[in-house]
Design an enzyme around this catalytic site. Sequence first.
Site, mmCIF file in Angstrom:
data_model
loop_
_atom_site.group_PDB
_atom_site.id
_atom_site.type_symbol
_atom_site.label_atom_id
_atom_site.label_comp_id
_atom_site.label_asym_id
_atom_site.label_seq_id
_atom_site.Cartn_x
_atom_site.Cartn_y
_atom_site.Cartn_z
ATOM 1 N N ASP A 16 -1.971 10.703 -2.349
ATOM 2 C CA ASP A 16 -2.400 9.723 -3.348
ATOM 3 C C ASP A 16 -2.655 10.276 -4.495
ATOM 4 O O ASP A 16 -2.405 9.384 -5.473
ATOM 5 C CB ASP A 16 -3.623 9.171 -2.581
ATOM 6 C CG ASP A 16 -3.282 8.152 -1.329
ATOM 7 O OD1 ASP A 16 -3.305 8.583 -0.217
ATOM 8 O OD2 ASP A 16 -2.767 6.946 -1.693
ATOM 9 N N ARG A 31 0.708 -1.324 0.083
ATOM 10 C CA ARG A 31 -0.020 0.104 -0.106
ATOM 11 C C ARG A 31 0.883 1.298 -0.125
ATOM 12 O O ARG A 31 2.183 1.100 0.131
ATOM 13 C CB ARG A 31 -0.961 -0.002 1.101
ATOM 14 C CG ARG A 31 -0.674 -0.747 2.360
ATOM 15 C CD ARG A 31 0.279 -0.093 3.289
ATOM 16 N NE ARG A 31 -0.018 1.466 3.402
ATOM 17 C CZ ARG A 31 1.011 2.362 3.597
ATOM 18 N NH1 ARG A 31 2.327 1.823 3.625
ATOM 19 N NH2 ARG A 31 0.466 3.674 3.511
ATOM 20 N N LYS A 69 -4.886 9.916 2.888
ATOM 21 C CA LYS A 69 -5.684 9.292 3.696
ATOM 22 C C LYS A 69 -6.675 9.833 4.625
ATOM 23 O O LYS A 69 -6.539 10.859 5.040
ATOM 24 C CB LYS A 69 -4.442 8.575 4.810
ATOM 25 C CG LYS A 69 -4.990 7.610 5.794
ATOM 26 C CD LYS A 69 -5.941 6.724 5.436
ATOM 27 C CE LYS A 69 -5.263 5.592 4.409
ATOM 28 N NZ LYS A 69 -6.236 4.818 3.745
ATOM 29 N N ALA A 86 0.790 5.076 -2.249
ATOM 30 C CA ALA A 86 0.455 5.236 -3.602
ATOM 31 C C ALA A 86 1.778 4.753 -4.554
ATOM 32 O O ALA A 86 1.607 4.470 -5.464
ATOM 33 C CB ALA A 86 0.150 6.703 -3.784
ATOM 34 N N GLN A 133 -2.351 2.544 9.661
ATOM 35 C CA GLN A 133 -0.939 2.727 9.084
ATOM 36 C C GLN A 133 0.150 3.354 9.780
ATOM 37 O O GLN A 133 1.308 3.042 10.020
ATOM 38 C CB GLN A 133 -1.128 3.191 7.615
ATOM 39 C CG GLN A 133 -1.787 2.275 6.637
ATOM 40 C CD GLN A 133 -3.204 2.636 6.741
ATOM 41 O OE1 GLN A 133 -3.909 3.014 7.844
ATOM 42 N NE2 GLN A 133 -4.064 2.531 5.743
HETATM 43 O O1 MRU Z 1 -4.592 3.242 2.079
HETATM 44 P P1 MRU Z 1 -3.027 3.185 2.099
HETATM 45 O O2 MRU Z 1 -2.343 2.838 3.275
HETATM 46 O O3 MRU Z 1 -2.498 2.956 0.766
HETATM 47 O O4 MRU Z 1 -2.890 4.932 1.999
HETATM 48 C C1 MRU Z 1 -1.638 5.370 2.023
HETATM 49 C C2 MRU Z 1 -1.594 7.002 2.303
HETATM 50 O O5 MRU Z 1 -2.642 7.709 2.281
HETATM 51 C C3 MRU Z 1 -0.323 7.687 1.976
HETATM 52 O O6 MRU Z 1 -0.466 8.839 2.774
HETATM 53 C C4 MRU Z 1 -0.076 8.064 0.552
HETATM 54 O O7 MRU Z 1 -0.232 6.872 -0.467
HETATM 55 C C5 MRU Z 1 1.245 8.518 0.279
HETATM 56 S S1 MRU Z 1 2.579 7.502 0.503
HETATM 57 C C6 MRU Z 1 3.949 7.811 -0.035
#
Ligand code: MRU
Length: 370
Positions: free
Chosen positions: A246, A50, A257, A52, A205
């Site tokens: 993302d 997970r 998030k 982005a 997370q």
């Molecule tokens: O649902 P997730 O864990 O994939 O969400 C991740 C996020 O929201 C991160 O802040 C985003 O992907 C940036 S990662 C460099």
Amino acid sequence: MSEVPQAIGWGEDGRCVHLLDQTLLPEHERKLEIRDADGMAEAITSLRVRGAPAIGIAGAMGMVLGMERLIEADPDADRATVLEEVSRLWTLLHDTRPTGRNLAWALDRVAHAVRTADEATAEALAGRARAEADAILQEDRQLCDRIGDAGLEVFAGGEPRVLTHCNAGALATGGIGTALAPIYKAHARGQRVQVLACETRPVLQGARLTAWELSRAGVPVTAITDSMAGDAMRRGRVDLVIVGADAVAANGDVVNKIGTYGLAVLANHHGIPFFVAMPYTTVDRSTSSGEEVPIELRSEGELRQLGGREILAADAAAWNPAFDVTPHRSVTAFITDQGVIRPPYGPRLAKLTEGHGPETGRFRGVGGAS
Ligand code: MRU
């Protein structure tokens, strides 16, 4: 620099992809072997990989695995058959998680490389896809590094106390992360940085991943529940906020998030700088504002259970959007692979992405030879 965990990479035999299963952290560090595109789609959907940029890399590698499995099943596959399969794989992998920009960007990049290749044999086309997926992984490492260097500018000496949300670290990328990259860089040069990590309900997370990877690297980190952020700011315990993204719309609206928007409002209210760290690969020029970005709705189950227990009355409903939109006006600056970007964001983000790759969605459902 202290060693950071590697979220994704090719297996030793090159025939599979290794993922660190993030659903099991921090209790278990288990490596998964992904051998085909269906396995990769499952891993992305269920958050084994997970963040982005890491999802983008996973999508690109998943497409390579899918092409290679096709060739094993049909060694005489012609170009048209391979291109048809690339379109099917694009949709299969893309629809796992609809919000993050990097996934569509990476899938487009691999699909474009295959469709524009001179090679005629299926094997050569798969080789082309593999080279592109490799390049995406290598490039992401460099982008993270540059974000880290650029972000040092926002730590003007002293011992900054940084609040972050979710996980935008090594586990979310091919390198040292986005929001955490400046923290790792500052730590490596001997500057003391303290991190407050919001736990990030519902799947934690922040608590499970950010606190794990930072403490493993020797960076002081304190976990708080999401509802403590406002009080921490009011008490003067936060100097700045850095989050990842993302997707970033052309006007600078940030999709990240769920909970990010609330943190931005709180930071703005308390006069605390609110930074968003991201590579150019997260900017979606085709969406004029954050409202156009599709927001992934995840299962109610993620909210209904906690630690294996039912915590919600069966008759009560649960709503579980995975991301929210932070208006660009709330963002103090973007920390990018090309430096720190301050308003006006429209023209500056356009410049950041100038000359970079095909537009999102170009290969969705496009079949046949070209
Ligand atoms: O649902 P997730 O864990 O994939 O969400 C991740 C996020 O929201 C991160 O802040 C985003 O992907 C940036 S990662 C460099």
